[in-house]
Design an enzyme around this catalytic site. Structure first.
Site, PDB file in Angstrom:
ATOM      1  CB  THR A  13      -0.935   0.023   1.224  1.00  0.00           C
ATOM      2  OG1 THR A  13      -0.168   0.061   2.416  1.00  0.00           O
ATOM      3  CG2 THR A  13      -1.852  -1.186   1.230  1.00  0.00           C
ATOM      4  CG  ASP A  14      -0.843   4.679  -1.897  1.00  0.00           C
ATOM      5  OD1 ASP A  14      -1.646   4.613  -0.938  1.00  0.00           O
ATOM      6  OD2 ASP A  14      -1.213   4.957  -3.056  1.00  0.00           O
ATOM      7  CD  GLN A  15       1.889  10.041   3.048  1.00  0.00           C
ATOM      8  OE1 GLN A  15       2.415  10.333   1.984  1.00  0.00           O
ATOM      9  NE2 GLN A  15       1.960  10.808   4.112  1.00  0.00           N
ATOM     10  N   GLY A  17      -3.072   4.280   2.053  1.00  0.00           N
ATOM     11  CA  GLY A  17      -3.642   3.006   2.479  1.00  0.00           C
ATOM     12  C   GLY A  17      -4.248   2.207   1.339  1.00  0.00           C
ATOM     13  CB  ILE A  18      -5.023   3.014  -2.038  1.00  0.00           C
ATOM     14  CG1 ILE A  18      -6.181   3.746  -1.347  1.00  0.00           C
ATOM     15  CG2 ILE A  18      -5.453   2.402  -3.353  1.00  0.00           C
ATOM     16  CD1 ILE A  18      -6.588   5.031  -2.026  1.00  0.00           C
TER      17      ILE A  18
END
Length: 139
Positions: A13-15, A17-18
């Site tokens: 995930t990225d920052q 949350g995806i």
């Protein structure tokens, strides 16, 4: 044929949350490897017979977000097979709701492991050619 399942890991995930978009291509590879195993001709066997199938192109269309902790299933279908090249189509869906999250495609060539030149399965590996041909006919 069943679909490959993948439980989303935190590091994917990225920052926000995806799941980062680059992971879809990795998941396509997981599903493709699994598909070949299910067909009875895993990568290890293919390479031991001197065959490589590099990716020539990869594309993905992102339809809805995937988040940490979710499980997705990735279906893989052979869209085209010539004996020298193949095209695979993918769908990533939520394993619970079946919501379509991503679609994609990869294009591959069959190469000789020693020369890296195109390889005709029909001419050089008839049993493998029939296995792939039957896979596209039975989709």
């Amino acid at each position: 044929m069943k679909n490959w399942q993948h439980r989303v890991q935190y590091y994917e995930t990225d920052q926000m949350g995806i799941v980062h978009h680059s992971n879809s291509i990795r998941w396509f590879e997981e599903a493709r490897t699994w598909m070949l195993d299910e067909m009875g001709f895993p990568y290890k066997e293919m390479e031991s017979q001197g065959i490589l199938i590099p990716v020539l192109e990869a594309s993905a269309k992102y339809i809805s977000m995937v988040k940490f902790g979710e499980t997705v299933e990735i279906s893989t279908k052979m869209a085209q097979f010539t004996g020298v090249k193949m095209i695979l189509d993918y769908e990533i869906r939520d394993s619970v709701t079946k919501e379509l999250r991503t679609t994609g495609q990869t294009k591959h060539a069959f190469l000789d492991k020693e020369t890296y030149r195109p390889l005709s399965l029909k001419r050089n590996h008839k049993e493998l050619y029939e296995l792939f041909k039957n896979s596209i006919e039975n989709k």
